[in-house]
Design an enzyme around this catalytic site. Structure first.
Site, PDB file in Angstrom:
ATOM      1  N   GLU A 162       0.846  -1.192   0.000  1.00 48.62           N
ATOM      2  CA  GLU A 162       0.000   0.000   0.000  1.00 48.62           C
ATOM      3  C   GLU A 162       0.881   1.242   0.000  1.00 48.62           C
ATOM      4  O   GLU A 162       1.757   1.376   0.861  1.00 48.62           O
ATOM      5  CB  GLU A 162      -0.925   0.029   1.225  1.00 48.62           C
ATOM      6  CG  GLU A 162      -1.992  -1.037   1.219  1.00 48.62           C
ATOM      7  CD  GLU A 162      -2.957  -0.940   2.389  1.00 48.62           C
ATOM      8  OE1 GLU A 162      -4.066  -1.457   2.273  1.00 48.62           O
ATOM      9  OE2 GLU A 162      -2.591  -0.340   3.428  1.00 48.62           O
ATOM     10  N   CYS A 163       0.649   2.137  -0.949  1.00 51.03           N
ATOM     11  CA  CYS A 163       1.311   3.429  -1.011  1.00 51.03           C
ATOM     12  C   CYS A 163       2.837   3.274  -0.999  1.00 51.03           C
ATOM     13  O   CYS A 163       3.425   2.958  -2.022  1.00 51.03           O
ATOM     14  CB  CYS A 163       0.809   4.339   0.106  1.00 51.03           C
ATOM     15  SG  CYS A 163       1.083   6.101  -0.236  1.00 51.03           S
ATOM     16  N   GLY A 164       3.497   3.451   0.129  1.00 50.77           N
ATOM     17  CA  GLY A 164       4.934   3.266   0.172  1.00 50.77           C
ATOM     18  C   GLY A 164       5.344   1.877  -0.267  1.00 50.77           C
ATOM     19  O   GLY A 164       6.376   1.698  -0.933  1.00 50.77           O
TER      20      GLY A 164
END
Length: 436
Positions: A323-325
């Protein structure tokens, strides 16, 4: 004895509620209370300040993204072993999505807790009475217990404010303007407590203890009625033994998610990519949450044991979800804010750049685009997106078809490559409806 609780809110973002909440938690902990906490909304960073103050995990409660049962379960976790539960609101007391769902006032009503309002009174005197009366009366279904006046400017200013508020609201105390209470920021909000802001909590604690009538405020905390509902699972455990990245680059992790995985029988195996640790070789799933890999891109690129461990996990068929990073690191390259490009894991045909940042922010409704590591096509989650990165994908199948809180179509998002899947979206909970 049942735990008691209240919520610290404010008239707007930036009024000082995170530091005041964290300092209050520490004052109470030093007085011998077992203090737990929660943050209203999807914020990851503020809860880290609560945890630094109390030594206990802070949970998120989000009435837009969570089903009622999931929100109650998160709140119930807050009460475990606690005498007091202190919540921190999001933005201003009544601020929410465009649909009006999910405000701190909604949370206060849902949890049946009183609210203490923090007001930044810099540049204001008698007009504070109109501000407070408006907030007090705007929602008759909400109990505003009183106010804390922040950033006062000396004896005369405090006297003017106190006189104006006579008969309007209880004033629990004041905190004079002080540059030592200013918290450093960066591109996603406050600098995290473990990255150099923890000292401000200690200083703020002395100021709260001296300037706020904590005893009178806590006397109004309301006993919490704990329900025995079955806990919904926001996202089914992706494996039996789940390796979870957890360090300064991967710290945006909802406690309720991993706790729900444990309750479902999964084992959580923490590891630190920044220490060049690979995911456990016996794990059958790997989870890379969000965080700040862009601040550590060069170091992560040099962590060949970590990156090789990710590739080996993919080769042996592990489910890998980011997720994201985590999405950034699972791609081919990450360009940092200075324009330097670093090789990442290369498990998704994606490149990410922070060099020309553009903000992406808001609640998201995510429909699974195809069956795979996260479940059956058509499964729906609610969550949020908050990043400044730009991505380029080469023909990878998308993970989600997304829309915002107002139903506006955002199109395809993320990427899937066999057993590896990731996007910039943070899952908070499954949407109401039958499980897939």
């Amino acid at each position: 004895m049942a735990a008691r609780g209240l919520i610290i809110s404010a008239t707007r973002s930036g009024a000082g509620k995170t530091i005041i909440t964290s300092a209050l938690i520490r004052v109470l902990a030093r007085r011998g209370y077992a203090v737990s906490s929660f943050k209203v909304g999807p914020d990851y960073i503020d809860g880290g300040y609560h945890a630094a103050a109390s030594g206990r995990t802070s949970h998120n409660i989000d009435l837009w993204a969570m089903r009622p049962g999931t929100a109650r379960a998160a709140f119930r976790r807050c009460t475990d072993g606690a005498d007091l539960v202190i919540g921190e609101g999001a933005m201003g007391l009544f601020d929410a999505s465009l649909s009006g769902e999910g405000s701190t006032a909604d949370a206060a009503r849902f949890l049946d807790l009183p609210v203490v309002l923090v007001i930044d009174v810099s540049g204001q005197a008698q007009s504070v009475a109109a501000t407070v009366a408006g907030f007090r009366d705007h929602r008759p279904d909400m109990d505003m217990a009183g106010v804390i006046l922040n950033r006062t400017a000396g004896d005369t200013h405090r006297a003017m404010l106190s006189r104006a508020l006579e008969g309007v609201a209880t004033v629990f105390g004041h905190i004079d303007r002080d540059d030592r209470l200013v918290v450093a920021h960066r591109h996603l909000g406050l600098v995290q407590a473990h990255d150099g802001n923890s000292g401000v909590i200690d200083y703020a604690t002395t100021r709260i203890a001296a300037g706020v009538d904590v005893d009178s405020m806590i006397a109004l905390a309301r006993p919490i009625a704990v329900t025995d509902d079955a806990d919904p699972v926001p996202l089914a455990p992706p494996g039996q033994r789940i390796a979870v990245a957890c360090d300064g680059a991967f710290s945006f992790l909802y406690a309720s998610l991993t706790e729900a995985w444990r309750d479902a029988g999964a084992e959580i195996l923490l590891f630190s990519p920044l220490e060049d640790e690979p995911p456990d070789a016996t794990a059958d799933a790997v989870y890379l949450p969000g965080g700040y890999p862009e601040l550590h891109a060069g170091r992560l690129a040099a962590c060949q044991t970590f990156l090789a461990g990710l590739r080996r996990a993919a080769d042996r068929g592990c489910v890998i979800y980011g997720e994201c990073g985590g999405y950034m690191v699972l791609g081919r390259h990450l360009t940092d804010m200075e324009g330097h490009t670093h090789a990442m894991a290369g498990l998704l045909p994606v490149t990410v750049s922070m060099h020309a940042p553009r903000r992406h922010l808001g609640y998201r409704r995510m429909v699974l685009a195809s069956s795979g590591p996260l479940g059956k096509a058509g499964s729906i989650w609610r969550g949020h997106e908050f990043h400044y990165a730009c991505e380029t994908s080469s023909a990878a199948p998308p993970l989600f078809i997304a829309s915002d809180a107002n139903g506006r179509d955002l199109g395809a998002s993320g990427a899937v490559n066999g057993n590896v899947a990731a996007s910039f979206m943070h899952i908070i909970d499954r949407e109401e409806g039958p499980a897939s």
